[in-house]
Enzyme design. Structure first.
Site, mmCIF file in Angstrom:
data_model
loop_
_atom_site.group_PDB
_atom_site.id
_atom_site.type_symbol
_atom_site.label_atom_id
_atom_site.label_comp_id
_atom_site.label_asym_id
_atom_site.label_seq_id
_atom_site.Cartn_x
_atom_site.Cartn_y
_atom_site.Cartn_z
ATOM 1 N N GLU B 50 -32.609 36.119 15.727
ATOM 2 C CA GLU B 50 -33.693 35.654 16.598
ATOM 3 C C GLU B 50 -33.746 34.133 16.717
ATOM 4 O O GLU B 50 -34.162 33.596 17.741
ATOM 5 C CB GLU B 50 -35.049 36.166 16.121
ATOM 6 C CG GLU B 50 -35.283 37.650 16.370
ATOM 7 C CD GLU B 50 -34.828 38.527 15.229
ATOM 8 O OE1 GLU B 50 -34.130 38.013 14.311
ATOM 9 O OE2 GLU B 50 -35.177 39.716 15.227
ATOM 10 N N GLN B 113 -43.878 45.280 9.145
ATOM 11 C CA GLN B 113 -43.446 44.200 10.051
ATOM 12 C C GLN B 113 -44.620 43.477 10.709
ATOM 13 O O GLN B 113 -44.550 43.091 11.872
ATOM 14 C CB GLN B 113 -42.455 44.715 11.104
ATOM 15 C CG GLN B 113 -41.130 45.125 10.472
ATOM 16 C CD GLN B 113 -40.006 45.325 11.462
ATOM 17 O OE1 GLN B 113 -40.222 45.737 12.589
ATOM 18 N NE2 GLN B 113 -38.775 45.049 11.030
ATOM 19 N N MET B 479 -23.602 13.493 7.104
ATOM 20 C CA MET B 479 -24.724 12.557 7.095
ATOM 21 C C MET B 479 -25.388 12.523 5.732
ATOM 22 O O MET B 479 -25.824 11.463 5.269
ATOM 23 C CB MET B 479 -25.735 12.922 8.191
ATOM 24 C CG MET B 479 -26.758 11.840 8.449
ATOM 25 S SD MET B 479 -26.008 10.248 8.906
ATOM 26 C CE MET B 479 -25.927 10.403 10.685
#
Lengths: 163, 566
Positions: B50, B113, B479
């Site tokens: 998702e 859920q 980085m």
């Protein structure tokens, strides 16, 4: 500096948490916050007492205005305004102190609204400072319980907050 | 005729003109998926996680002018989407995210859920709704699109409980909505604009600094007109790249933590600053205290009043849509007899040329190992004339892409500027391809970032999305390693990328083309070969210099002129 900010907001579920969440997420102070529906049932009126530098207060009003549920924001501190807070205080009132407590409540224009043989519950309205002054005037140990609403504010004279 | 909530949801999206819906099914949205199955107006793109659904829709929105639209299920569907939503929120990307919710009677029961979607998304959305009555559904969806796409754009969540998707009512999609509590100011105050122009015309050392607002507000043409009419230098933020043509002589490059020497110096030493659609954030101006040490007047144009005077006090605030304000500035400027002071402006440009001569982006072009900067420069050379969209992830490769790829048009540079979300690159590139099927879509990434959404190679296979992945593989979270080298005594805590996969085999296992490039001499050939494979996803694994750092660098908390230079 202390500011008292009034808001009109949509009377929707979650509107309060959007305002409260904004203050916590951005690290702004809340001294008190009161909210209730207005004469227009679709809208609530909220009074927030906060403190901060001018820059911070400017950001607070801008951020509040940005919330989609917020209809209007006014910093009452920018002009003449009146503010009131309600306090209920339960105090020890027995023996010789009982008369003194009643007198004290009268001096501060409080009303005794509940009585037992050992206690009074006093209702007091005024500015926050006045309520503080009342509590300070009482002898140590006599206060059993207090509950305060936080300040509600309104502009003086023709100053009106509505849509 | 009465329709179910699920039918209404899909009809609303279609009637809103949504062509692509990025999502992942689950229990709470099954009825909506059932309705999607029965129609062909809205194409659903099935991602593999998702988070990538939101990123892909976000990339789609950035690359086009349309809002990105997402459909996910309740609970983990929503929590997985949060990173994507927060990313879009920080960069003001218009999106509508439809989330499933447990049935209304089960809300608050710790149902299977269930999460408090409205609560959990509140701090990272422009607004959100929980639909409690099917009769409110169509209006709510219309409001969501209205809020997401107007004013300062942003993501809006519409949470729909499962029972609402089966409840029925008459359907009508509202043509427009208005909210009494939401009226973004679009037209700038003309008196303020006049004041701003006056300041700008009196300037001895003017500077124009623009951000993502130019891109989001479709104001590049108006900006170019103003900058050229004035003859002043212009810089873009990371989010604003492409807002002003990078190949234009008046462009000083990007400013900020890894901005060019000339842009940062001009920013620090200007006497009048025009900021448009930018927000003076910490990666852009460094420490505001240091920024404020120089005496200067600031004009700030932004659609969001709360962006003005937030970190830096400004002298002339102008709230409004940046395109409208810039157009008005152009109109007023054309009518004014006053012109910039030619002597002062010439002297200022002379100073800027001296700063430019510092050649702050130089690197070893003769190196025996592949320099990441060289890969990006070559990529630019080979794709500059094509219709190219470049996405990146987050880290060193992102900065090199921003420094060495010259974006001449807005919306061509897709990256997570505000939240700095690793993993956006591949889904952004997918979104760009879905918005512009004939474009060249390149994802410049690193071996750490790409693994954060690597599963989307599968989505690319399913929908034949020929992304060109340029993996600048230095075997480090570059980085992080750079900061550890500069500020943590070379203690490279957990920044070495051990146990890397064989990216060539990995790409091949998904049915794509993989290449490994280890010699500087092979860079151009590999890029050419990959770009020629128009209909294939090609994963180019460039084995680059492990020790290369991004310069210039303004260390955190410092002022813009306190750069570490190469």
């Amino acid at each position: 500096m202390r500011h008292i900010i009034s808001l009109l907001l949509e009377n929707e579920a979650g509107a309060l948490s959007r305002v409260a969440g904004l203050f916590s997420a951005r690290g702004y102070n809340i001294e008190s916050l009161t909210v209730a529906p207005t004469e227009d049932a679709t809208m609530s009126r909220m009074t927030v007492v906060t403190s901060g530098s001018d820059d911070v207060i400017e950001q607070i009003t801008k951020q509040l205005n940005k919330l989609v549920d917020v209809v209007k924001v006014v910093d009452l501190s920018e002009g003449e305004h009146i503010e009131r807070e309600l306090m209920l205080v339960k105090v020890r009132a027995s023996g010789k102190d009982r008369e003194e407590m009643k007198r004290m409540a009268d001096i501060f224009r409080g009303r005794v609204i509940d009585v037992t043989d050992k206690s009074y519950t006093i209702e007091l309205t005024g500015t926050g400072q006045k309520l503080d002054a009342f509590l300070e005037a009482l002898e140590e140990g006599v206060v059993l319980e207090t509950v305060r609403t936080g300040a509600s504010g309104i502009g003086r004279g023709e100053r009106i907050l509505r849509i | 005729m009465e329709l179910s909530g699920a039918e209404i949801t899909v009809r609303c999206l279609a009637d809103e003109g949504v062509e692509h819906l990025f999502g992942y099914p689950g229990g709470a949205v099954l009825h909506i998926y059932d309705e999607l199955f029965k129609q062909d107006r809205v194409q659903h793109i099935l991602v593999r996680h998702e988070q990538a659904a939101v990123h892909a829709a976000d990339g789609y929105a950035r690359a086009s002018q349309k809002p990105g639209v997402v459909l996910v299920t309740s609970g983990p569907g929503v929590t997985n989407a949060i990173t994507g939503i927060a990313t879009a929120y920080m960069d003001s990307v218009p999106m509508v995210i439809v989330t499933g919710q447990v049935p209304t009677h089960a809300i608050g029961q710790d149902a299977f859920q269930e999460v408090d979607t409205v609560g959990i998304t509140r701090p990272c959305v422009k607004h959100n709704f929980l639909v409690k009555d099917v009769r409110d559904l169509a209006t709510t969806i219309k409001k969501a699109f209205f809020i997401a796409t107007t004013g300062r754009p942003g993501p809006v969540v519409v949470d729909i409980p499962k029972d609402i998707t089966t409840a029925r009512c008459e359907y009508e999609y509202p043509k427009s909505v208005s909210l009494r509590s939401y009226n973004p100011v679009l037209k700038g105050h003309s008196g303020q604009i006049r004041k701003a122009l006056q300041l700008l015309l009196e300037a001895k050392r003017p500077m124009i600094y623009t951000g993502g607002g130019i891109v989001l507000g479709e104001a590049a043409a108006e900006l170019a007109q103003l900058v050229r009419a004035l003859g002043y230098p212009c810089t873009n933020t990371l989010m604003g790249l492409g807002g002003y043509p990078a190949t234009d002589p008046q462009f000083l490059g990007m400013l900020g933590m890894h901005g060019t020497y000339e842009a940062n110096m001009a920013m620090q030493h200007c006497d009048v600053l025009l900021a448009v659609g930018a927000r003076f954030d910490d990666r852009v101006i460094g420490n505001p205290k240091h920024f404020a040490t120089e005496e200067r007047r600031i004009v700030h144009v932004d659609v969001d009043p709360s962006s003005i005077s937030k970190r830096v006090k400004v002298d002339v605030p102008i709230v409004g849509d940046v395109r409208e304000v810039l157009a008005e500035m152009n109109r007023q400027l054309a009518a004014l007899p006053a012109k910039p002071d030619p002597g002062a402006i010439k002297a200022w440009w002379t100073q800027i040329e001296l700063w430019k001569a510092r050649d702050c982006l130089k690197y070893d072009r003769e190196a025996k190992v592949i320099k990441p900067q060289a890969v990006v420069s070559k990529l630019y050379e080979l794709t500059r004339d094509a219709d190219t969209y470049v996405s990146s992830d987050v880290g060193q490769h992102q900065m090199w892409a921003a420094q060495f790829y010259k974006f001449d048009k807005p919306r061509r540079w897709l990256n997570s500027g505000g939240l700095g979300t690793m993993g956006v690159g591949l889904p952004y590139a997918m979104g760009a391809l879905l918005a512009h099927p004939d474009c060249t879509s390149v994802c410049v990434t690193g071996e750490a970032s790409i693994q954060m959404c690597i599963q989307e190679l599968s989505t690319c296979k399913q929908y034949r999305l020929p992304v060109k992945i340029v993996n600048l593989n230095n075997r480090y979270m570059g980085m992080v390693r750079q900061w550890q080298e500069f500020f943590h005594g070379n203690r490279y805590a957990e920044s070495y990328m051990d146990a890397l996969p064989d990216f060539v085999k990995l790409a091949e296992s998904y049915g794509h083309v993989g290449m490994r490039i280890e010699n500087p001499g092979d860079v151009e050939g590999a890029l050419r070969e990959a770009l020629a494979l128009k209909d294939r996803l090609v994963f180019m694994d460039f084995i680059t210099d492990q020790t290369e750092n991004v310069f210039p660098m303004v260390p955190g908390g410092k002022g813009l002129s306190e750069m570490i230079l190469v």
